[in-house]
Design a protein around this motif. Structure first.
Motif, mmCIF file in Angstrom:
data_model
loop_
_atom_site.group_PDB
_atom_site.id
_atom_site.type_symbol
_atom_site.label_atom_id
_atom_site.label_comp_id
_atom_site.label_asym_id
_atom_site.label_seq_id
_atom_site.Cartn_x
_atom_site.Cartn_y
_atom_site.Cartn_z
ATOM 1 N N LEU A 33 0.924 -1.237 -0.136
ATOM 2 C CA LEU A 33 -0.005 -0.114 -0.137
ATOM 3 C C LEU A 33 0.713 1.208 -0.168
ATOM 4 O O LEU A 33 0.540 2.506 -0.605
ATOM 5 N N ASP A 34 2.045 1.318 0.898
ATOM 6 C CA ASP A 34 2.889 2.422 0.955
ATOM 7 C C ASP A 34 3.426 2.509 -0.619
ATOM 8 O O ASP A 34 3.774 3.715 -0.831
ATOM 9 N N GLY A 35 3.889 1.477 -1.327
ATOM 10 C CA GLY A 35 4.408 1.491 -2.701
ATOM 11 C C GLY A 35 3.460 2.057 -3.505
ATOM 12 O O GLY A 35 3.855 2.782 -4.409
ATOM 13 N N LEU A 36 2.206 1.683 -3.532
ATOM 14 C CA LEU A 36 1.132 2.451 -4.406
ATOM 15 C C LEU A 36 0.974 3.972 -4.134
ATOM 16 O O LEU A 36 0.818 4.536 -4.994
ATOM 17 N N ARG A 37 0.953 4.056 -2.608
ATOM 18 C CA ARG A 37 1.086 5.933 -2.488
ATOM 19 C C ARG A 37 2.324 6.476 -3.272
ATOM 20 O O ARG A 37 1.821 7.405 -3.835
ATOM 21 N N LYS A 38 3.356 5.639 -3.074
ATOM 22 C CA LYS A 38 4.532 6.452 -3.625
ATOM 23 C C LYS A 38 4.388 6.505 -5.342
ATOM 24 O O LYS A 38 4.722 7.499 -5.656
ATOM 25 N N LEU A 39 3.975 5.688 -5.615
ATOM 26 C CA LEU A 39 3.646 5.512 -7.305
ATOM 27 C C LEU A 39 2.614 6.810 -7.474
ATOM 28 O O LEU A 39 2.739 7.302 -8.533
ATOM 29 N N ALA A 40 1.618 6.968 -6.620
ATOM 30 C CA ALA A 40 0.545 7.826 -6.786
ATOM 31 C C ALA A 40 1.485 9.295 -6.679
ATOM 32 O O ALA A 40 1.045 10.215 -7.527
ATOM 33 N N VAL A 49 -3.529 13.943 -3.091
ATOM 34 C CA VAL A 49 -3.895 14.495 -4.260
ATOM 35 C C VAL A 49 -3.335 15.879 -4.636
ATOM 36 O O VAL A 49 -2.963 16.222 -5.665
ATOM 37 N N LYS A 50 -3.215 16.732 -3.467
ATOM 38 C CA LYS A 50 -2.840 18.157 -3.651
ATOM 39 C C LYS A 50 -3.651 18.766 -4.765
ATOM 40 O O LYS A 50 -3.064 19.217 -5.731
ATOM 41 N N GLY A 103 -13.856 9.906 0.076
ATOM 42 C CA GLY A 103 -14.767 9.582 0.953
ATOM 43 C C GLY A 103 -14.286 9.309 2.172
ATOM 44 O O GLY A 103 -13.035 9.431 2.451
ATOM 45 N N MET A 104 -15.204 8.966 2.966
ATOM 46 C CA MET A 104 -14.645 8.781 4.516
ATOM 47 C C MET A 104 -15.865 8.050 5.298
ATOM 48 O O MET A 104 -16.948 7.836 4.685
ATOM 49 N N ASN A 105 -15.499 7.410 6.397
ATOM 50 C CA ASN A 105 -16.393 6.598 7.197
ATOM 51 C C ASN A 105 -16.156 7.343 8.668
ATOM 52 O O ASN A 105 -17.197 6.938 9.545
ATOM 53 N N HIS A 106 -14.915 7.476 8.944
ATOM 54 C CA HIS A 106 -14.250 8.045 10.149
ATOM 55 C C HIS A 106 -13.671 9.157 10.223
ATOM 56 O O HIS A 106 -13.101 9.487 9.126
ATOM 57 N N ARG A 107 -13.392 9.968 11.442
ATOM 58 C CA ARG A 107 -12.969 11.135 11.363
ATOM 59 C C ARG A 107 -11.325 10.867 11.105
ATOM 60 O O ARG A 107 -10.676 9.906 11.686
ATOM 61 N N GLY A 108 -10.938 11.788 10.225
ATOM 62 C CA GLY A 108 -9.346 11.789 10.060
ATOM 63 C C GLY A 108 -9.099 11.273 8.835
ATOM 64 O O GLY A 108 -7.850 11.139 8.580
ATOM 65 N N GLU A 109 -10.052 10.546 8.029
ATOM 66 C CA GLU A 109 -9.736 9.611 6.616
ATOM 67 C C GLU A 109 -9.569 10.674 5.478
ATOM 68 O O GLU A 109 -8.806 10.255 4.737
ATOM 69 N N ILE A 110 -10.094 11.938 5.574
ATOM 70 C CA ILE A 110 -10.028 12.903 4.246
ATOM 71 C C ILE A 110 -8.679 13.336 3.993
ATOM 72 O O ILE A 110 -8.186 13.452 3.076
ATOM 73 N N LEU A 111 -8.177 13.865 5.290
ATOM 74 C CA LEU A 111 -6.742 14.696 5.344
ATOM 75 C C LEU A 111 -5.791 14.028 4.625
ATOM 76 O O LEU A 111 -5.194 14.621 3.693
ATOM 77 N N PRO A 112 -5.470 12.705 4.862
ATOM 78 C CA PRO A 112 -4.244 12.051 4.181
ATOM 79 C C PRO A 112 -4.577 11.896 2.581
ATOM 80 O O PRO A 112 -3.698 11.988 1.823
ATOM 81 N N HIS A 155 -8.651 4.865 1.281
ATOM 82 C CA HIS A 155 -7.370 4.723 1.349
ATOM 83 C C HIS A 155 -6.417 3.998 0.302
ATOM 84 O O HIS A 155 -5.293 4.215 0.072
ATOM 85 N N TRP A 156 -7.111 3.081 -0.516
ATOM 86 C CA TRP A 156 -6.491 2.571 -1.655
ATOM 87 C C TRP A 156 -6.940 3.068 -2.905
ATOM 88 O O TRP A 156 -6.300 3.039 -3.962
ATOM 89 N N GLY A 157 -8.212 3.485 -2.898
ATOM 90 C CA GLY A 157 -8.865 3.876 -4.275
ATOM 91 C C GLY A 157 -8.156 5.216 -4.756
ATOM 92 O O GLY A 157 -8.207 5.218 -5.882
ATOM 93 N N VAL A 158 -8.062 6.207 -3.855
ATOM 94 C CA VAL A 158 -7.497 7.585 -4.268
ATOM 95 C C VAL A 158 -6.195 7.311 -4.767
ATOM 96 O O VAL A 158 -5.712 7.714 -5.813
#
Length: 468
Positions: free
Chosen positions: A88-95, A178-179, A164-173, A142-145
């Motif tokens: 997952l971290d690798g996918l984020r870095k690719l993103a 995306v920036k 999207g989000m289901n709980h507090r704190g999920e949108i921020l990261p 967290h993986w779709g974006v």
């Protein structure tokens, strides 16, 4: 032929991973699901409900060029791989690398209602100005974006991301990943209140989307939404260019007129000082303000406003979100409106308003089949019972409902409007199906977890169909 998306050298530089079994490859897509993996894809072996490493063999059979993995043993003898410590971290870095190498103007969309619809409308609007990349389906977590970002072609001119989000704190990261150059909140409504505790907290969570804005970016704010002041405050804290949309004279993007008919809607709006008249190719009261928001976002990122407005005429409904289908049953034809993907009080009211604009054929009635609205917290019974008023205002003739929460609505309805009730969607099918007759219009809606899609499937199976 699909164009090159990533080379092995680029992917290795982005993720810091180790190449296995082959030093040189190129991929034309990124996939996390072997059921949709296509030849040329980089298969990402995520560990979520299931471990993607268990599907590596199938991915290569499907034509994957390489795989992003964390367990090198699982790929021995199968094909090229890029090994990282955490997939997952690798996918984020690719993103991140995809974001940084592209000049695309990025728009992030969130909200309690209408995220996916507005994202699709934005993609239609922006495509009139240039190559546009967007989230598919509802890939907004967290993986779709990061998956959506990693798939963004470098030559994209615009890109739209649903968050999207289901709980507090999920949108921020996610917004920080995306920036965006523009961030849009569709509205604030009682969705996920059970997890967040209050509508104010929902607004604060949605407002976090403005934290990720690029310097000088624009915050598109729903001025008519509950707690819009909290969203405005969040935008101002982050130094955003504020663009309010709504019906009020104070709005930078203002709806002036909106009329629905059987095939769509006609609207007039003032977008940052320019009056635009346009046609929307789908029915729905929610498109009144969502279209204004989409046009405003298009304008602030440099899209052609006139072209975007014209493009909205080509917008179409999609599965589970208002698709209308003629069903030629043995007893005659009726209209089935599938809005079964999700529901909360605001989207229910909008769907009823849209239904009211549809005219049943001779002898027909307006009928709804409703499933529970989930995650509404301690006031869930009141929210369900409260649907009685908009149902009456919409001129709905019969209400069929399933689920323990919908019992509160049935109790609030007059006897003349009660069509039938069952504990589950499966049990509702034999109640509603024989009650239908030629000319009826049937709206099916509920939270995804209420499984009202089963009712849609059963009613569709009454006979063949043709798109309305």
């Amino acid at each position: 032929m699909a164009s090159e998306l990533w080379t092995s050298e680029e992917a290795q530089a982005a993720t810091g991973g180790r190449l296995l079994n082959a030093d040189t490859w190129t991929c034309t897509g990124v996939s996390i699901d072997t059921r949709t993996c296509e030849p040329g894809d980089l298969f990402v072996a995520l560990k979520d409900v299931r471990d993607g490493h268990d599907f590596l063999a199938q991915a290569f059979v499907s034509g994957a060029t390489a795989a992003l993995i964390s367990d090198a043993r699982k790929v021995e003898g199968l094909g090229a791989a890029l090994a990282v410590h955490d997939v997952l971290d690798g996918l984020r870095k690719l993103a991140e690398a995809a974001r940084d190498r592209s000049a695309a103007k990025r728009i992030a969309v969130t909200g309690s209602v209408g995220k996916t619809s507005t994202k699709e409308a934005l993609a239609v609007c922006l495509s009139a100005s240039g190559q546009t990349h967007r989230s598919v389906k509802s890939y907004n977590n967290h993986w779709g974006v990061p998956l959506t970002l990693s798939r963004m072609p470098r030559e994209s001119q615009f890109a739209v991301f649903e968050i999207g989000m289901n709980h507090r704190g999920e949108i921020l990261p996610l917004t920080q990943l995306v920036k965006p150059h523009a961030a849009l909140v569709t509205t604030i409504a009682p969705a996920h209140v059970e997890n967040l505790g209050s509508l104010e907290t929902v607004a604060d969570e949605k407002g976090d989307i403005y934290t990720g804005l690029e310097p000088g970016g624009s915050a598109i704010v729903p001025a008519d939404a509950p707690h819009a002041d909290r969203l405005i405050a969040a935008a101002e804290r982050n130094g955003a260019n504020l663009v309010r949309f709504g019906r009020g004279a104070e709005c930078e993007a203002r709806l002036l007129k909106f009329d629905m008919d059987d095939t769509g809607s006609t609207a007039e709006a003032e977008i940052l000082g320019r009056v635009i008249r346009y046609r929307i190719g789908v029915e729905g009261a929610h498109w009144a303000l969502n279209s204004v928001a989409a046009l405003a976002a298009t304008d602030v990122v440099g899209g052609d406003l006139e072209a975007a407005a014209h493009a909205l005429e080509h917008l179409r409904a999609f599965d589970g979100r208002g698709v209308a289908t003629r069903i030629d049953a043995a007893f005659g034809a009726f209209m089935l409106v599938d809005d079964s993907y999700n529901a909360n009080p605001a989207s229910m009211a909008a769907a009823f308003s849209t239904l009211s604009a549809r005219k049943p054929a001779d002898g027909g009635r307006r009928i709804v089949a409703l499933g529970d609205m989930l995650e509404l917290g301690r006031d869930e019974r009141a929210y369900h019972a409260g649907l009685a008023q908009p149902l009456e205002q919409a001129g709905v003739d019969l209400v069929f409902a399933s689920g323990p929460r919908m019992a509160a609505l049935m109790e609030a309805l007059p006897a003349s409007r009660r069509g039938g009730y069952a504990e589950t969607s499966d049990a509702l099918i034999p109640i509603i199906a024989p009650a239908l007759r030629a000319g009826d219009i049937v709206l099916v809606k509920g939270s995804n977890g209420s499984k009202m899609s089963k009712v849609v499937a059963a009613l569709t199976a009454l006979k063949g169909n043709a798109n309305a």
